[in-house]
Design an enzyme around this catalytic site. Structure first.
Site, mmCIF file in Angstrom:
data_model
loop_
_atom_site.group_PDB
_atom_site.id
_atom_site.type_symbol
_atom_site.label_atom_id
_atom_site.label_comp_id
_atom_site.label_asym_id
_atom_site.label_seq_id
_atom_site.Cartn_x
_atom_site.Cartn_y
_atom_site.Cartn_z
ATOM 1 N N THR A 1 -9.215 42.957 29.331
ATOM 2 C CA THR A 1 -8.110 42.501 28.685
ATOM 3 C C THR A 1 -6.957 43.115 28.682
ATOM 4 O OG1 THR A 1 -9.181 43.243 26.629
ATOM 5 C CG2 THR A 1 -9.647 41.255 26.836
ATOM 6 N N LEU B 1 -4.094 46.317 27.980
ATOM 7 C CA LEU B 1 -3.839 46.956 26.768
ATOM 8 C C LEU B 1 -3.241 46.264 25.711
ATOM 9 C CD1 LEU B 1 -1.747 50.150 28.672
ATOM 10 C CD2 LEU B 1 -3.989 50.083 27.760
ATOM 11 N N HIS B 2 -4.281 45.646 25.023
ATOM 12 C CA HIS B 2 -3.943 44.814 23.662
ATOM 13 C C HIS B 2 -4.154 46.224 22.571
ATOM 14 C CE1 HIS B 2 -8.388 44.643 22.638
ATOM 15 N NE2 HIS B 2 -8.437 44.486 23.783
ATOM 16 N N LEU B 3 -4.280 45.507 21.538
ATOM 17 C CA LEU B 3 -4.166 46.574 20.224
ATOM 18 C C LEU B 3 -5.243 47.555 20.140
ATOM 19 C CD1 LEU B 3 -2.354 47.347 17.916
ATOM 20 C CD2 LEU B 3 -3.697 45.890 16.507
ATOM 21 N N GLU C 1 -13.583 50.215 25.744
ATOM 22 C CA GLU C 1 -14.252 49.017 26.219
ATOM 23 C C GLU C 1 -15.255 48.878 26.989
ATOM 24 O OE1 GLU C 1 -11.103 46.256 26.766
ATOM 25 O OE2 GLU C 1 -10.674 45.855 24.324
#
Length: 87
Positions: free
Chosen positions: A12, A14-16, A87
């Site tokens: 995904t 670099l999301h939060l 992740e």
């Protein structure tokens, strides 16, 4: 100054959550820690700067560390990125 190119592997980007993990690692060091993507730079110690970069999976970033503990900072940053940023 030390630099190293690393590919973002997590699906995904670099999301939060992964951005927070990256920043938490970067703030452990006194050195300036940032990364280049395209013609831009982002401060790896700022969650807003990292999120604003909109980094997707598979993007190659060049991390740059400058300062008294730059080698340790580079080792720490590349380790968390290569391990998938939680992740």
């Amino acid at each position: 100054m030390v630099s190293k190119k690393v590919v973002i592997k997590n699906p995904t980007g670099l999301h939060l959550r992964p951005a927070g993990i990256l920043c938490n690692e970067a703030v452990k060091y006194k050195s300036k820690v940032y990364f280049k993507y395209g013609d831009n730079e982002a401060n790896a110690k700022s969650v807003l700067s990292v999120l604003g970069a909109c980094i997707k999976s598979g993007t190659e970033l060049e991390f740059i560390c400058e300062g008294e503990d730059e080698d340790a900072a580079m080792a720490g940053i590349t380790a968390v990125v290569e391990n998938g940023l939680g992740e």
